[in-house]
Design an enzyme around this catalytic site. Structure first.
Site, PDB file in Angstrom:
ATOM      1  N   HIS A  83     -28.035 -31.558  -6.614  1.00 18.99           N
ATOM      2  CA  HIS A  83     -28.652 -32.885  -6.254  1.00 18.99           C
ATOM      3  C   HIS A  83     -29.814 -32.976  -6.970  1.00 18.99           C
ATOM      4  O   HIS A  83     -30.466 -32.104  -7.580  1.00 18.99           O
ATOM      5  CB  HIS A  83     -28.859 -32.905  -4.843  1.00 18.99           C
ATOM      6  CG  HIS A  83     -27.653 -33.437  -3.896  1.00 18.99           C
ATOM      7  ND1 HIS A  83     -26.826 -32.209  -3.588  1.00 18.99           N
ATOM      8  CD2 HIS A  83     -27.052 -34.421  -3.671  1.00 18.99           C
ATOM      9  CE1 HIS A  83     -25.828 -32.535  -2.702  1.00 18.99           C
ATOM     10  NE2 HIS A  83     -26.001 -34.112  -2.813  1.00 18.99           N
ATOM     11  N   LYS A 106     -34.470 -34.289  -3.550  1.00 20.72           N
ATOM     12  CA  LYS A 106     -33.722 -33.941  -2.106  1.00 20.72           C
ATOM     13  C   LYS A 106     -34.502 -32.778  -1.387  1.00 20.72           C
ATOM     14  O   LYS A 106     -34.752 -31.665  -1.960  1.00 20.72           O
ATOM     15  CB  LYS A 106     -32.306 -33.341  -2.185  1.00 20.72           C
ATOM     16  CG  LYS A 106     -31.392 -33.297  -1.019  1.00 20.72           C
ATOM     17  CD  LYS A 106     -30.020 -33.243  -1.496  1.00 20.72           C
ATOM     18  CE  LYS A 106     -29.215 -32.841  -0.101  1.00 20.72           C
ATOM     19  NZ  LYS A 106     -29.347 -34.120   1.062  1.00 20.72           N
TER      20      LYS A 106
END
Ligand code: NAD
Length: 268
Positions: free
Chosen positions: A157, A161
């Site tokens: 990600h 995050k």
């Protein structure tokens, strides 16, 4: 038919802005408003402008209670403790609450179950159709293969995050564990560092990558002597999650109180 009024808590976030723009573009739905955390620079600004679309003549609230009062349904991609507090508001106002926030602990999920006695809550770590199909496929593959096949889950990600492994990676782990007839908590190896020893037969391993603007990549690897099966999903845009969340809100409209998942929404 009157338009379905959908509000967004955390409307200035990455998902929040995408949700506002997607609701505004969905026939039969209107933006009921948006809220942000107290102190956010977005408070008082126009919800549409914050989302990068045309002005909607709605100021961003700092009180989610006002939003739950004004909306038919509220979409929530914020933070675990925040979503739990919002679920209590949803229960009080008897409004549909769609939660995409990840990283909730089991006691927080239990709180959602309690709120679900009074209203309709849809909670899912991933709202995309593709990933929800992946859950079903992974469970089936894990059921077909014996524990000599090592299961490893790799996710990547964007660098903002905050939770790891991703909620989706953990849900893929739960699907694989279910296929094997075990509980993920009993077999999960959430990270490895240093001299950790040889891999334990039957464990489900996780590896977390973070970087750039990656929306969300997940691969489940089934590895045996001499062969390997890899199943991958790559999210190219946050729009897939926003469309899934709106679909969940529309689906929940006529349902009985309860805590539901995307499996229910998609009829998988
Ligand atoms: P983000 O940090 O960009 O957005 C979160 C927003 O919530 C921020 O704007 C923040 O100010 C706001 N917020 C915090 N406290 C609040 C409060 N009390 N009231 C109102 N707003 C508040 O994060 P993001 O990338 O949009 O992700 C948010 C969450 O959604 C994460 O948990 C992420 O993992 C999850 N997510 C889920 C899916 C899915 O399909 N389920 C998809 C993408 C992201």
């Amino acid at each position: 038919m009157t338009a379905y009024r959908i509000g967004v808590v955390g409307c200035a976030g990455r998902m929040g802005r995408m949700l506002i723009a997607t609701i505004a573009a969905t026939p039969g739905c209107v933006v009921a408003g948006g809220s942000e955390r107290p102190g956010s620079a977005a408070i008082g600004r126009d919800v549409g402008t914050v989302a990068g679309i045309e002005p909607l003549n709605l100021p961003v609230f700092d009180d989610a209670g006002d939003l739950f009062a004004a909306a038919d349904a509220v979409l929530d991609f914020t933070a675990p403790a925040v979503s739990v507090a919002h679920a209590a508001l949803a229960a009080r106002h008897k409004k549909v609450h769609v939660i995409g926030t990840t990283g909730l602990e089991s006691d927080q999920i239990a709180a959602l179950e309690r709120a679900g006695r009074d209203t309709r809550i849809v909670f899912a770590p991933n709202m995309s159709l593709g990933v929800n199909l992946l859950f079903a496929v992974v469970e089936q593959v894990a059921r077909s293969l014996d524990p000599d096949w090592d299961i490893e889950i790799v996710e990547m990600h964007h660098h903002h995050k905050v939770d790891a492994p991703s909620g989706t990676a953990l849900a893929l782990g739960r699907a694989a564990a279910k296929g094997r007839g075990v509980k993920l908590d009993d077999v999960a190896r959430r990270s490895r560092d240093g001299i950790v020893g040889a891999r334990v037969r039957g464990e489900i391993g996780f590896a977390t990558l973070r970087g750039g603007d990656v929306v969300g990549d997940h691969t489940v690897i089934f590895a045996a002597e001499g062969e390997r099966v890899e199943i991958t999903h790559k999210a190219g845009s946050r729009a897939i999650f926003a469309r899934g969340a709106i679909r969940a809100a529309l689906w929940a409209r006529g349902k009985k109180p309860g805590l539901y998942g995307m499996k229910d929404v998609l009829g998988l």
